[in-house]
Each structure stands twice: as structure tokens, then as C-alpha cells.
Design an enzyme around this catalytic site. Sequence first.
Site, PDB file in Angstrom:
ATOM      1  CB  VAL A  98      -0.949  -0.003   1.225  1.00  0.00           C
ATOM      2  CG1 VAL A  98      -1.695   1.321   1.313  1.00  0.00           C
ATOM      3  CG2 VAL A  98      -1.952  -1.153   1.131  1.00  0.00           C
ATOM      4  CB  SER A 133       2.588  -2.537  10.400  1.00  0.00           C
ATOM      5  OG  SER A 133       2.221  -3.719  11.119  1.00  0.00           O
ATOM      6  CE1 TYR A 162      -1.119  -5.174  11.085  1.00  0.00           C
ATOM      7  CE2 TYR A 162      -3.338  -6.049  10.824  1.00  0.00           C
ATOM      8  CZ  TYR A 162      -2.340  -5.183  10.424  1.00  0.00           C
ATOM      9  OH  TYR A 162      -2.562  -4.324   9.368  1.00  0.00           O
ATOM     10  CB  THR A 177      -6.148  -3.464   0.368  1.00  0.00           C
ATOM     11  OG1 THR A 177      -6.891  -2.710   1.322  1.00  0.00           O
ATOM     12  CG2 THR A 177      -5.832  -2.583  -0.832  1.00  0.00           C
ATOM     13  N   GLY A 213       8.541  -4.788   3.132  1.00  0.00           N
ATOM     14  CA  GLY A 213       8.574  -3.927   1.945  1.00  0.00           C
ATOM     15  C   GLY A 213       9.658  -4.416   0.993  1.00  0.00           C
ATOM     16  CG  LEU A 232      11.277   8.378  13.154  1.00  0.00           C
ATOM     17  CD1 LEU A 232       9.853   8.706  12.764  1.00  0.00           C
ATOM     18  CD2 LEU A 232      12.131   8.193  11.924  1.00  0.00           C
ATOM     19  CG  ASP A 239       9.822  -0.198   3.803  1.00  0.00           C
ATOM     20  OD1 ASP A 239       8.667  -0.030   3.381  1.00  0.00           O
ATOM     21  OD2 ASP A 239      10.208  -1.278   4.320  1.00  0.00           O
ATOM     22  CG  ASN A 240      12.339  -2.227   8.638  1.00  0.00           C
ATOM     23  OD1 ASN A 240      11.408  -2.524   7.877  1.00  0.00           O
ATOM     24  ND2 ASN A 240      12.360  -2.591   9.903  1.00  0.00           N
TER      25      ASN A 240
END
Length: 338
Positions: free
Chosen positions: A12, A75, A145, A175, A36, A61, A31-32
Amino acid sequence: MRILITGGAGFVGSHLCDLLVAKGHQVVCMDNFITGRPENIAHLIGNERFSFVKYNVCDYLHLDGPLDAVMHFASPASPQDYLEFPIATLKVGALGTHKALGLAKAKGSRFLLASTSEVYGDPLVNPQPESYWGNVNPISPRGVYDEAKRFAEALTMAYHRYHGLDTRIVRIFNTFGPRMRPNDGRVVSNFIVQALQGKPLTVFGDGSQTRSFCYVDDLIGGVTALLMAESDKSVAERTNRAGFLSQPAGLPTESLHDPVNIGNPRELTVMEIARLVLKLTGSSSSLQHQPLPVDDPKVRRPDIRRAKVLLGWEPKIDLEEGLRKTIEYFRKALTVKG
Ligand code: UDP
């Protein structure tokens, strides 16, 4: 706007990067690569409106320069992934959300949390309106989750109420679309890949459980509408223009800070999805029943009245059309991979 998208290289997140860059915004993607993938954003590298930072959002951050919005999409999100990475899932929902909110507060940015229909757990109400509190087993394998996202929602609302942060929460229902990983374990990607490879479609349980599937372009349209929606006043004006004289029954006074369901209300059983995928792929694969995962929700369908009233949003791409595009994507992806 300059927008940070955590989890921007995910399924997404990468579609969001595309849409926002195309609309002329500056996008910082973080992103790590736990779930992803670099290939999801490879085409954006070199675009002057896009930059990428490989980073774990759970760590402190910092970002130079102004920031208008933070969209927290990092996530693991498929049941297979969050069962494989239970602690990373809890950490990114809790610590990662805290860091992302802290950055938004420091920069005076708007904050949007990607939450989930899993906050409703195995729902006792169908369809699920945002006012439903859910039926979640906190110690179930899925609980990692569900509870991470429920905590993330609570923290987001606390930053809104206590710090006055301009926050939004989207509850994303199932999705599907291009860039799902062929092996991410979700039902649509599993069935399409199995059908294209002539393998049996793995139906968990008797397949009578239901889900409602939204094509990814519709979803990101709803998410960006929620991010960009300006004020409760403009919402009131839009509501009147749309001809609503009062709120739909059962909904509290609408606010952009309350969670908003985004999903497609067309509900199908898993068996119906299997048959549809077989029809659209032209595959002669058989169906193979496997055990139902623990606490697998029996029904799921979004009540999207709030999104309609607040954002004037509803899905436009029908399931068959979305599935055809997704099948096309997987046909090519599987050919390239051999
Ligand atoms: N499912 C299935 N076969 C698969 C993968 C999933 O029958 O190969 C079922 C799963 O048990 C659930 C539904 O399909 O009832 C949707 O599962 P998914 O993992 O896509 O997402 P969920 O909605 O459970 O988060």
C-alpha cells in the site's frame, strides 16, 4: 506538501508514494524492508520529488527540513507476516507509532495512522461501523497485530487530545492489487498464484468465512482524501451540499479525527473468491481444504457511511476488474521470476 510515508516500500505504501508524487508533493519514503521491497519504489528513485531513507521507524526519528504530514504505514500486515514477525509487529505498532507521532508533533505535521479492520477482531456485528468496539483475543497469535493497531489508535487519539495534534486514523479493510508479494500468504495473492501455476487453491476451513475486497487504487484514493480533508467546517459544508440533513442513524457527530473505515462493502465467502479466481484465470486447479487459522474472523465487511459523509468517497473499481488487473500483474511477475 512534504510528506513522510513510513512503510513506503510496502504494497500500500508504494502506491501512496506514486499517487502523492504524481500529485506534485515531495515524498520521503522510509522502510526497513522487513516486508517492503526495493522493487516497489525502484521506478521512483531519481525523481526529484522522491527520496528514500532505509530506517527502522522504532528507532529515534529525525528528519531535516519542514514536514507537512506523516503517514504511518510501516507494519507487517498479512497474517502470515505478522505471525512470522510477532515482536516486530508489536514494536512498530507501539514504539514506531510513538516515534512517528513524536516527529509529527516536533514538526507541526498532520499525522495519519494506517489502522486496520483487525481492530474489530472476530466481529459480532456485520457490517462493522467505526462505533463497534470489536471482539479481539489479546493473547491469540493474531493478537500481536490487532492489539498493536488498537494501541496505535489509542496513542494517536491521546496525541490529538493531549497535544492538539491534527490526526487521522484510517481502518483499512482487505486490499488487493499489483505489488502484493506472490508469497505473502493472503487469500487473493495465494489463489491467483496457485491458479496461474496450476496448483490446488488452498481454502482454509470450509471456506464459508467472508471478506470484502477493495482494489488498491480505490483504497489510496480514500486514504489521501482523508489526509487532505481540511476542517470540520468544510466537512459540514460538504455534508450539506451532498444533501444529508442529519447524520446517518447510529453514527456519532462526525469528526476527521475519528477512525474512518475504507474498504469495499461487497462481501464474498472465501469459496466464492476461489471460484471467481478460477473463472478469471481460466485455471483448472482444484480446491484443497486446509485447517482454519486460529481466531480467523468469520465475517468482515466495512460500513462505509462515514467515509461517504466525511470524504464523499466510495470505491469505484469492481472486484472483477480489480482481479483482472491483479492477475495480469502476477502473470508478468511470475514470468519474469521464471
Ligand atoms: N485464506 C484461505 N486460503 C489462503 C489464504 C487465506 O482460505 O491461502 C482465508 C483466511 O483463512 C481468511 C481469508 O482467506 O479467512 C482472508 O485471509 P487473508 O490472509 O487474506 O487476510 P485476513 O482477512 O485474514 O487478514
